[in-house]
Design a protein around this motif. Structure first.
Motif, PDB file in Angstrom:
ATOM      1  N   UNK A  41       1.320  -1.087  -0.137  1.00 33.02           N
ATOM      2  CA  UNK A  41       0.086   0.211   0.273  1.00 33.02           C
ATOM      3  C   UNK A  41       0.828   1.454  -0.482  1.00 33.02           C
ATOM      4  N   UNK A  42       1.793   1.417  -0.089  1.00 32.38           N
ATOM      5  CA  UNK A  42       2.457   1.919   0.284  1.00 32.38           C
ATOM      6  C   UNK A  42       4.200   2.613  -1.465  1.00 32.38           C
ATOM      7  N   UNK A  43       4.225   3.841  -1.875  1.00 37.05           N
ATOM      8  CA  UNK A  43       5.198   3.457  -2.569  1.00 37.05           C
ATOM      9  C   UNK A  43       6.498   3.279  -2.283  1.00 37.05           C
ATOM     10  N   UNK A  44       7.940   2.335  -3.643  1.00 40.73           N
ATOM     11  CA  UNK A  44       8.650   2.375  -3.534  1.00 40.73           C
ATOM     12  C   UNK A  44       9.455   3.108  -2.601  1.00 40.73           C
ATOM     13  N   UNK A  45      10.947   3.496  -2.251  1.00 39.65           N
ATOM     14  CA  UNK A  45      11.498   4.140  -1.730  1.00 39.65           C
ATOM     15  C   UNK A  45      12.778   3.569  -1.725  1.00 39.65           C
ATOM     16  N   UNK A  46      13.362   4.642  -1.475  1.00 42.05           N
ATOM     17  CA  UNK A  46      15.557   4.114  -1.578  1.00 42.05           C
ATOM     18  C   UNK A  46      14.887   3.832  -0.087  1.00 42.05           C
ATOM     19  N   UNK A  47      16.255   3.242  -0.084  1.00 45.32           N
ATOM     20  CA  UNK A  47      16.726   2.741   1.082  1.00 45.32           C
ATOM     21  C   UNK A  47      18.354   2.807   1.285  1.00 45.32           C
ATOM     22  N   UNK A  48      19.121   2.619   0.722  1.00 48.28           N
ATOM     23  CA  UNK A  48      20.464   2.836   0.424  1.00 48.28           C
ATOM     24  C   UNK A  48      21.596   2.730  -0.859  1.00 48.28           C
ATOM     25  N   UNK A  49      22.094   3.866  -1.258  1.00 44.21           N
ATOM     26  CA  UNK A  49      23.045   3.986  -2.280  1.00 44.21           C
ATOM     27  C   UNK A  49      24.105   3.286  -1.810  1.00 44.21           C
ATOM     28  N   UNK A  50      25.253   2.787  -3.140  1.00 35.70           N
ATOM     29  CA  UNK A  50      26.949   3.165  -2.944  1.00 35.70           C
ATOM     30  C   UNK A  50      27.435   3.198  -4.589  1.00 35.70           C
ATOM     31  N   UNK A  53      32.589   3.014  -6.958  1.00 36.18           N
ATOM     32  CA  UNK A  53      34.124   1.968  -6.013  1.00 36.18           C
ATOM     33  C   UNK A  53      33.515   1.573  -4.276  1.00 36.18           C
ATOM     34  N   UNK A  54      32.372   2.003  -4.231  1.00 30.61           N
ATOM     35  CA  UNK A  54      32.405   2.112  -2.615  1.00 30.61           C
ATOM     36  C   UNK A  54      32.788   3.489  -1.805  1.00 30.61           C
ATOM     37  N   UNK A  55      33.218   4.282  -2.098  1.00 30.16           N
ATOM     38  CA  UNK A  55      33.410   4.775  -1.150  1.00 30.16           C
ATOM     39  C   UNK A  55      32.253   6.371  -0.897  1.00 30.16           C
ATOM     40  N   UNK A  56      31.194   6.331  -1.752  1.00 24.67           N
ATOM     41  CA  UNK A  56      30.608   6.985  -0.759  1.00 24.67           C
ATOM     42  C   UNK A  56      29.233   6.430  -0.811  1.00 24.67           C
ATOM     43  N   UNK A  57      28.987   6.310   0.123  1.00 24.02           N
ATOM     44  CA  UNK A  57      27.284   6.159   0.556  1.00 24.02           C
ATOM     45  C   UNK A  57      26.437   6.775   0.963  1.00 24.02           C
ATOM     46  N   UNK A  65      22.337   3.550  10.664  1.00 27.64           N
ATOM     47  CA  UNK A  65      22.668   3.643  11.845  1.00 27.64           C
ATOM     48  C   UNK A  65      22.538   1.914  12.250  1.00 27.64           C
ATOM     49  N   UNK A  66      21.252   1.510  11.348  1.00 28.77           N
ATOM     50  CA  UNK A  66      21.198   0.339  11.232  1.00 28.77           C
ATOM     51  C   UNK A  66      21.493  -0.805   9.697  1.00 28.77           C
ATOM     52  N   UNK A  67      21.964  -0.053   8.571  1.00 29.10           N
ATOM     53  CA  UNK A  67      21.821  -0.938   7.694  1.00 29.10           C
ATOM     54  C   UNK A  67      23.227  -0.337   6.937  1.00 29.10           C
ATOM     55  N   UNK A  68      23.336  -1.531   6.271  1.00 32.38           N
ATOM     56  CA  UNK A  68      25.473  -0.471   5.841  1.00 32.38           C
ATOM     57  C   UNK A  68      25.206  -1.336   3.850  1.00 32.38           C
ATOM     58  N   UNK A  69      25.354  -0.712   3.529  1.00 35.60           N
ATOM     59  CA  UNK A  69      25.471  -1.011   2.385  1.00 35.60           C
ATOM     60  C   UNK A  69      27.017  -1.337   1.724  1.00 35.60           C
ATOM     61  N   UNK A  70      27.317  -2.029   1.343  1.00 38.70           N
ATOM     62  CA  UNK A  70      28.592  -2.118   0.519  1.00 38.70           C
ATOM     63  C   UNK A  70      28.647  -3.238  -0.859  1.00 38.70           C
ATOM     64  N   UNK A  71      29.439  -3.148  -1.559  1.00 35.28           N
ATOM     65  CA  UNK A  71      30.165  -3.950  -2.780  1.00 35.28           C
ATOM     66  C   UNK A  71      30.891  -4.644  -3.264  1.00 35.28           C
ATOM     67  N   UNK A  72      30.737  -5.834  -3.746  1.00 41.03           N
ATOM     68  CA  UNK A  72      32.159  -6.951  -3.946  1.00 41.03           C
ATOM     69  C   UNK A  72      32.171  -6.761  -5.475  1.00 41.03           C
ATOM     70  N   UNK A  73      33.168  -5.779  -5.980  1.00 47.33           N
ATOM     71  CA  UNK A  73      33.039  -5.465  -7.510  1.00 47.33           C
ATOM     72  C   UNK A  73      33.952  -6.142  -7.980  1.00 47.33           C
ATOM     73  N   UNK A  74      34.235  -7.298  -7.613  1.00 48.26           N
ATOM     74  CA  UNK A  74      35.281  -9.117  -8.188  1.00 48.26           C
ATOM     75  C   UNK A  74      34.414 -10.226  -8.255  1.00 48.26           C
ATOM     76  N   UNK A  75      32.943  -9.900  -7.494  1.00 49.13           N
ATOM     77  CA  UNK A  75      32.429 -10.753  -7.467  1.00 49.13           C
ATOM     78  C   UNK A  75      30.472  -9.777  -7.959  1.00 49.13           C
ATOM     79  N   UNK A  76      30.382  -8.507  -8.105  1.00 49.51           N
ATOM     80  CA  UNK A  76      30.123  -7.638  -9.196  1.00 49.51           C
ATOM     81  C   UNK A  76      28.446  -8.316  -8.331  1.00 49.51           C
ATOM     82  N   UNK A  77      28.850  -8.179  -6.925  1.00 46.51           N
ATOM     83  CA  UNK A  77      27.671  -8.584  -5.603  1.00 46.51           C
ATOM     84  C   UNK A  77      27.870  -7.079  -5.289  1.00 46.51           C
ATOM     85  N   UNK A  78      26.532  -6.724  -4.713  1.00 48.97           N
ATOM     86  CA  UNK A  78      26.013  -5.222  -3.639  1.00 48.97           C
ATOM     87  C   UNK A  78      25.325  -6.094  -2.439  1.00 48.97           C
ATOM     88  N   UNK A  79      26.081  -5.840  -1.442  1.00 54.20           N
ATOM     89  CA  UNK A  79      25.309  -6.100  -0.076  1.00 54.20           C
ATOM     90  C   UNK A  79      24.345  -5.419   0.619  1.00 54.20           C
TER      91      UNK A  79
END
Length: 122
Positions: A41-50, A53-57, A65-79
């Motif tokens: 029942x709600x609009x899609x909302x932004x949670x986190x971005x990176x 190279x991962x230098x800006x989040x 303070x509760x969620x942490x975004x990260x990425x592994x470019x060697x594995x083509x994966x974002x967490x």
């Protein structure tokens, strides 16, 4: 571009989950990535971005303070590591790929995965 999100599930309030998003079809390391969510029942909302190279989040105020975004470019994966989960975090979480390197504009996210359900019980 294909984005495959995984890691959702049912967790009690205060618990943790780690979402993963595997990307294919373009040069993953050249673009920003992000997570969005949509509750019933709600609009899609932004949670986190990176940035590419991962230098800006970036985080929505509701998850700082509760969620942490990260990425592994060697594995083509974002967490997305989600701690201290609350019932209001219940939503379908979508992985998104930006068309630029920094991903600091919501409109810049143009590639979308299929979503993974996160349910937080009280």
């Amino acid at each position: 571009v294909q984005l495959q999100a995984s890691g959702g599930g049912l967790v009690q309030a205060g618990g943790s989950l780690r979402l993963s998003c595997a990307a294919s079809g373009r040069t993953f390391s050249s673009y920003a990535m992000g997570w969005f969510r949509q509750a019933p029942g709600k609009e899609r909302e932004f949670v986190s971005g990176i940035s590419w190279r991962g230098g800006s989040t970036y985080y929505a105020d509701s998850v700082k303070g509760r969620f942490t975004i990260s990425r592994d470019n060697a594995e083509n994966t974002v967490y997305l590591q989600m701690n201290s989960l609350k019932p209001e975090d219940t939503a379908v979480y979508y992985c998104a790929g930006a068309a630029d390197r920094y991903g600091n504009s919501y409109a810049g996210y143009v590639y979308w995965g299929q979503g993974t359900q996160v349910t937080v019980s009280s």
